[in-house]
Design a protein around this motif. Structure first.
Motif, short mmCIF file in Angstrom:
data_model
loop_
_atom_site.label_atom_id
_atom_site.label_comp_id
_atom_site.label_asym_id
_atom_site.label_seq_id
_atom_site.Cartn_x
_atom_site.Cartn_y
_atom_site.Cartn_z
N TYR A 1 24.82 -4.40 62.80
CA TYR A 1 25.93 -4.66 62.41
C TYR A 1 27.09 -3.53 63.14
O TYR A 1 27.64 -3.76 64.20
CB TYR A 1 26.18 -4.77 61.15
N PHE A 2 26.85 -2.41 62.37
CA PHE A 2 27.83 -1.33 62.70
C PHE A 2 27.49 -0.01 62.68
O PHE A 2 26.56 0.13 61.53
CB PHE A 2 29.49 -1.72 61.93
N TYR B 1 29.48 3.84 61.31
CA TYR B 1 30.63 4.27 60.74
C TYR B 1 30.56 5.59 60.46
O TYR B 1 29.69 6.09 60.00
CB TYR B 1 31.03 3.64 59.24
N VAL C 1 23.69 -1.78 67.29
CA VAL C 1 24.77 -2.22 66.40
C VAL C 1 25.78 -3.01 67.54
O VAL C 1 25.91 -2.63 68.74
CB VAL C 1 25.49 -0.94 65.79
N LYS C 2 26.71 -3.65 66.81
CA LYS C 2 27.72 -4.55 67.69
C LYS C 2 29.19 -3.71 67.75
O LYS C 2 29.74 -3.90 68.66
CB LYS C 2 28.02 -5.85 66.90
N LEU C 3 29.10 -2.77 66.88
CA LEU C 3 30.46 -2.07 66.81
C LEU C 3 30.29 -0.56 66.25
O LEU C 3 29.24 -0.58 65.47
CB LEU C 3 31.15 -2.91 65.48
N LEU D 1 32.52 2.17 64.74
CA LEU D 1 33.78 2.56 63.82
C LEU D 1 33.90 4.07 63.91
O LEU D 1 32.99 4.65 63.16
CB LEU D 1 33.87 1.96 62.30
N LYS E 1 32.29 -0.49 72.60
CA LYS E 1 31.79 -0.89 71.24
C LYS E 1 32.91 -0.20 70.15
O LYS E 1 32.51 -0.39 68.88
CB LYS E 1 30.48 -0.72 70.94
N LEU F 1 31.77 -9.86 62.57
CA LEU F 1 30.61 -9.44 63.16
C LEU F 1 29.53 -10.73 62.84
O LEU F 1 29.30 -10.94 61.79
CB LEU F 1 30.18 -8.09 62.50
#
Ligand SMILES: [Zn+2]
Ligand SMILES: [Zn+2]
Length: 246
Positions: A156-157, A159, A177-179, A181, A210, A246
């Motif tokens: 997912y992500f 952070y 991860v897709k993203l 932050l 990303k 997501l």
């Protein structure tokens, strides 16, 4: 999974709410950090403070935790459950040191941190799960001597929390991860405790693509200014309350 930023501002923001993200998945809602601006934003979203169940704390700077006293009291007075705090095991005692002067003494006797919150002390390298998502706390470099953490949800992500650039970690994890932050101070000057835009731009493009940037200063409080930046940059500034699927 849906992610919304309740606030995107840095510590010195007057025009923005402080940086915090809300991760919703399968009837769970994880809020990353809990600045005082969160309660007002959640109220506007129609989410009562008593509905807040899971909170991850990245570190103990005021702009990340100064809503916890209100959250803890609200749950006691109006709620039917204690919010759960996921926090580095070595930050549990220091957190209570910051909250204790306002929360220890009550009309029903002396209270402890555990009277207000269910505490999940996190160890480095040990996964924890919320709603079926597996999370891993990472250690970040923010201020020398201070424990600060990021949050990795593989698949997912990632952070970053407040952190200087950890290029190795991003090179190691970006494919999982897709993203991403990531915090970015967006100032022209060097700030040794935060990530600069030039740090972000020095990453391979496949990683920059990303990245959503968060924890920025009030010069980007205006949506048009952010959109202008986003038109010219690979990594984009996240907008508060933007719905990220997501
Ligand atoms: Zn901060
Ligand atoms: Zn900080």
């Amino acid at each position: 999974m849906q992610i919304k930023f309740l606030g995107t501002g840095d510590m010195f923001s007057f025009e923005q709410d402080h940086n915090s993200a809300m991760v919703e998945y399968a009837n769970t809602r994880l809020i990353i950090d809990f600045p005082e601006s969160n309660s007002k934003v959640l109220h506007k979203l129609g989410i009562p403070l008593s509905d807040v169940r899971d909170v991850f704390i990245t570190h103990l700077h005021d702009d990340h935790i100064n809503g916890l006293q209100q959250l803890g009291y609200y749950a006691q007075v109006f709620g039917n459950h204690k919010p759960t705090l996921y926090i580095h095991e070595q930050l549990v005692e220091p957190l209570w040191c910051t909250l204790e002067p306002g929360m220890k003494y009550t009309v029903s006797g002396e209270k402890s941190l555990e009277d207000y919150f269910d505490i999940v002390p996190l160890q480095e390298g040990v996964l924890f799960s919320i709603g079926g998502i597996s999370y891993e706390m990472t250690r970040t470099q923010h201020v020398p001597g201070m424990i600060s953490c990021g949050l990795l949800a593989r698949g997912y992500f990632y952070y970053s929390g407040d952190s200087v650039m950890d290029r190795e970690l991003l090179l190691d994890t970006h494919e999982d991860v897709k993203l991403i932050l990531h915090e970015c101070h967006m100032q022209d000057v060097t700030i040794n405790s935060h990530t600069s835009l030039s740090d972000i731009e020095a990453l391979p493009e496949s990683i920059q693509e990303k990245i959503l940037l968060m924890h920025y200063h009030d010069g980007f409080a205006n949506r048009e200014v952010r959109e202008q930046f986003n038109n010219e940059s690979i990594a984009k500034l996240v907008h508060p309350l933007e719905v990220i699927e997501l």
